[in-house]
Design an enzyme around this catalytic site. Structure first.
Site, PDB file in Angstrom:
ATOM      1  N   GLU A 109       0.810  -1.222   0.042  1.00 45.04           N
ATOM      2  CA  GLU A 109      -0.051  -0.036   0.059  1.00 45.04           C
ATOM      3  C   GLU A 109       0.936   1.194  -0.129  1.00 45.04           C
ATOM      4  O   GLU A 109       1.981   1.085   0.609  1.00 45.04           O
ATOM      5  CB  GLU A 109      -0.809  -0.127   1.214  1.00 45.04           C
ATOM      6  CG  GLU A 109      -2.327  -0.279   1.129  1.00 45.04           C
ATOM      7  CD  GLU A 109      -3.155   0.753   0.314  1.00 45.04           C
ATOM      8  OE1 GLU A 109      -2.473   1.568  -0.493  1.00 45.04           O
ATOM      9  OE2 GLU A 109      -4.258   1.026   0.464  1.00 45.04           O
ATOM     10  N   ASP A 110       0.433   2.457  -0.506  1.00 48.54           N
ATOM     11  CA  ASP A 110       0.808   3.701  -0.482  1.00 48.54           C
ATOM     12  C   ASP A 110       1.113   4.238   0.990  1.00 48.54           C
ATOM     13  O   ASP A 110       1.992   4.440   1.337  1.00 48.54           O
ATOM     14  CB  ASP A 110       0.382   4.484  -1.593  1.00 48.54           C
ATOM     15  CG  ASP A 110      -0.868   4.841  -1.388  1.00 48.54           C
ATOM     16  OD1 ASP A 110      -1.753   4.366  -0.666  1.00 48.54           O
ATOM     17  OD2 ASP A 110      -1.651   5.611  -2.253  1.00 48.54           O
ATOM     18  N   ASP A 113      -4.120   5.145   6.210  1.00 46.86           N
ATOM     19  CA  ASP A 113      -5.006   6.358   7.074  1.00 46.86           C
ATOM     20  C   ASP A 113      -5.706   5.695   8.209  1.00 46.86           C
ATOM     21  O   ASP A 113      -5.260   5.474   9.257  1.00 46.86           O
ATOM     22  CB  ASP A 113      -5.513   7.096   6.025  1.00 46.86           C
ATOM     23  CG  ASP A 113      -6.181   8.614   6.563  1.00 46.86           C
ATOM     24  OD1 ASP A 113      -5.833   8.734   8.037  1.00 46.86           O
ATOM     25  OD2 ASP A 113      -6.715   9.377   5.985  1.00 46.86           O
ATOM     26  N   LYS A 141      -0.051   6.722   8.959  1.00 46.95           N
ATOM     27  CA  LYS A 141      -0.694   7.832   9.742  1.00 46.95           C
ATOM     28  C   LYS A 141      -1.246   7.187  10.868  1.00 46.95           C
ATOM     29  O   LYS A 141      -2.446   6.849  10.927  1.00 46.95           O
ATOM     30  CB  LYS A 141      -1.575   8.561   8.946  1.00 46.95           C
ATOM     31  CG  LYS A 141      -0.992   9.696   7.804  1.00 46.95           C
ATOM     32  CD  LYS A 141      -2.564  10.345   7.392  1.00 46.95           C
ATOM     33  CE  LYS A 141      -2.218  10.923   6.115  1.00 46.95           C
ATOM     34  NZ  LYS A 141      -3.500  11.454   5.625  1.00 46.95           N
ATOM     35  N   PHE A 163      -1.926  15.773   4.823  1.00 47.08           N
ATOM     36  CA  PHE A 163      -2.314  15.270   3.467  1.00 47.08           C
ATOM     37  C   PHE A 163      -0.811  15.231   2.727  1.00 47.08           C
ATOM     38  O   PHE A 163      -0.193  16.402   2.648  1.00 47.08           O
ATOM     39  CB  PHE A 163      -3.480  16.053   2.773  1.00 47.08           C
ATOM     40  CG  PHE A 163      -3.850  15.242   1.554  1.00 47.08           C
ATOM     41  CD1 PHE A 163      -4.659  14.007   1.470  1.00 47.08           C
ATOM     42  CD2 PHE A 163      -3.287  15.665   0.329  1.00 47.08           C
ATOM     43  CE1 PHE A 163      -5.206  13.701   0.646  1.00 47.08           C
ATOM     44  CE2 PHE A 163      -3.814  14.966  -0.799  1.00 47.08           C
ATOM     45  CZ  PHE A 163      -4.797  13.881  -0.832  1.00 47.08           C
ATOM     46  N   ARG A 176       1.648  12.166  -8.802  1.00 42.64           N
ATOM     47  CA  ARG A 176       2.114  11.022  -8.407  1.00 42.64           C
ATOM     48  C   ARG A 176       3.737  10.560  -8.683  1.00 42.64           C
ATOM     49  O   ARG A 176       4.396   9.968  -8.324  1.00 42.64           O
ATOM     50  CB  ARG A 176       1.450   9.725  -9.072  1.00 42.64           C
ATOM     51  CG  ARG A 176      -0.075   9.737  -8.700  1.00 42.64           C
ATOM     52  CD  ARG A 176      -0.619   8.403  -9.181  1.00 42.64           C
ATOM     53  NE  ARG A 176      -2.169   8.343  -8.961  1.00 42.64           N
ATOM     54  CZ  ARG A 176      -2.968   8.056  -8.176  1.00 42.64           C
ATOM     55  NH1 ARG A 176      -2.336   7.781  -6.975  1.00 42.64           N
ATOM     56  NH2 ARG A 176      -4.404   8.079  -8.142  1.00 42.64           N
TER      57      ARG A 176
HETATM   58  P1  5GP Z   1      -7.684   4.523   4.547  1.00 41.62           P
HETATM   59  O1  5GP Z   1      -8.815   3.287   4.195  1.00 41.62           O
HETATM   60  O2  5GP Z   1      -6.299   3.892   5.399  1.00 41.62           O
HETATM   61  O3  5GP Z   1      -8.313   5.509   5.390  1.00 41.62           O
HETATM   62  O4  5GP Z   1      -7.313   5.016   3.268  1.00 41.62           O
HETATM   63  C1  5GP Z   1      -6.129   4.835   2.280  1.00 41.62           C
HETATM   64  C2  5GP Z   1      -5.996   5.498   1.122  1.00 41.62           C
HETATM   65  O5  5GP Z   1      -6.467   6.705   1.214  1.00 41.62           O
HETATM   66  C3  5GP Z   1      -4.713   5.302   0.565  1.00 41.62           C
HETATM   67  O6  5GP Z   1      -4.528   4.447  -0.023  1.00 41.62           O
HETATM   68  C4  5GP Z   1      -4.808   6.705  -0.176  1.00 41.62           C
HETATM   69  O7  5GP Z   1      -5.158   6.416  -1.595  1.00 41.62           O
HETATM   70  C5  5GP Z   1      -5.500   7.388   0.385  1.00 41.62           C
HETATM   71  N1  5GP Z   1      -5.029   8.598   1.391  1.00 41.62           N
HETATM   72  C6  5GP Z   1      -4.883   8.536   2.603  1.00 41.62           C
HETATM   73  N2  5GP Z   1      -4.198   9.495   3.297  1.00 41.62           N
HETATM   74  C7  5GP Z   1      -3.600  10.028   2.064  1.00 41.62           C
HETATM   75  C8  5GP Z   1      -2.838  11.334   1.687  1.00 41.62           C
HETATM   76  O8  5GP Z   1      -2.120  11.872   2.780  1.00 41.62           O
HETATM   77  N3  5GP Z   1      -2.268  11.676   0.755  1.00 41.62           N
HETATM   78  C9  5GP Z   1      -2.945  11.012  -0.512  1.00 41.62           C
HETATM   79  N4  5GP Z   1      -2.733  11.367  -1.636  1.00 41.62           N
HETATM   80  N5  5GP Z   1      -3.738  10.027  -0.379  1.00 41.62           N
HETATM   81  C10 5GP Z   1      -4.035   9.512   0.846  1.00 41.62           C
END
Ligand code: 5GP
Length: 190
Positions: A109-110, A113, A141, A163, A176
């Site tokens: 995963e990138d 959050d 995070k 963010f 990206r």
């Molecule tokens: P989660 O389900 O963990 O809340 O969301 C994960 C996804 O939200 C990540 O794969 C990404 O696509 C997006 N995301 C969450 N935080 C960020 C951020 O700080 N920057 C960007 N560009 N995408 C984020």
């Protein structure tokens, strides 16, 4: 790229981004993760599954630091709706192309959050008979993770609740391709 687009990118980078991790810092950390994974998976049948689109840059660099035979695959899931928080309802937009039964899987995963996307994805993959499933996330995070506890086995960096963009991560579909990771000061002027 036209002069206008180059200008736009330079302007965005100069005025709206604060570097969090440089390309050099990322390279060093990704090499460490790759080395650790190569050590841990020496006798395993490794499949690395990237979660599109954000993980593509990280995955491309990471796999070249894993000195082992391995296979790659990709999944695409919907997570964020309209740039806001994850709902936890994960829709599979593109599934992996190969079975993972009996394989040792690392989901790449990138950024994690709330953890909801990955949590749901692991539930889905968990029913497919893999020998093991672990997570590699470039960024974590930890702060806003109110709902789901996830064990991130290979984490690049823990970051504050801001963010971020670059190295695979987008804002409004762009940036990206930035080689570093920056905090976006104002997402509305992307
Ligand atoms: P989660 O389900 O963990 O809340 O969301 C994960 C996804 O939200 C990540 O794969 C990404 O696509 C997006 N995301 C969450 N935080 C960020 C951020 O700080 N920057 C960007 N560009 N995408 C984020």
């Amino acid at each position: 790229m036209s002069a206008t687009l180059v200008q736009k990118m330079t302007e965005f980078t100069n005025t709206n981004l604060e570097t969090l991790y440089s390309a050099e810092q990322i390279k060093t950390r990704v090499a460490e993760l790759g080395k650790q994974i190569a050590f841990d998976y020496a006798d395993k049948d490794l499949v690395v599954i990237g979660v599109l689109k954000g993980s593509c840059v990280f995955l491309a660099d990471l796999i070249r630091q894993i000195d082992l035979p391995l296979a790659i695959d990709f999944m695409a899931v919907s997570s964020y709706k309209d740039g806001t928080k994850s709902t936890g309802d994960v829709e599979i937009l593109k599934d992996a192309s190969q079975p993972i039964r009996g394989k040792d899987v690392i989901v790449v995963e990138d950024i994690v959050d709330t953890g909801l996307t990955l949590f749901r994805l692991l539930e889905i993959l968990g029913s497919r008979g893999a020998s093991s499933i672990k997570i590699a996330a470039l960024l974590d995070k930890p702060e806003p993770r109110i709902k789901k506890e996830l064990k991130i086995d290979y984490c690049g960096f823990q970051i504050p609740n801001k963010f971020v963009v670059g190295y695979g991560l987008d804002v409004a579909g762009r940036y990206r391709n930035l080689p570093f990771i920056g905090v976006v000061k104002n997402p509305h002027i992307a």
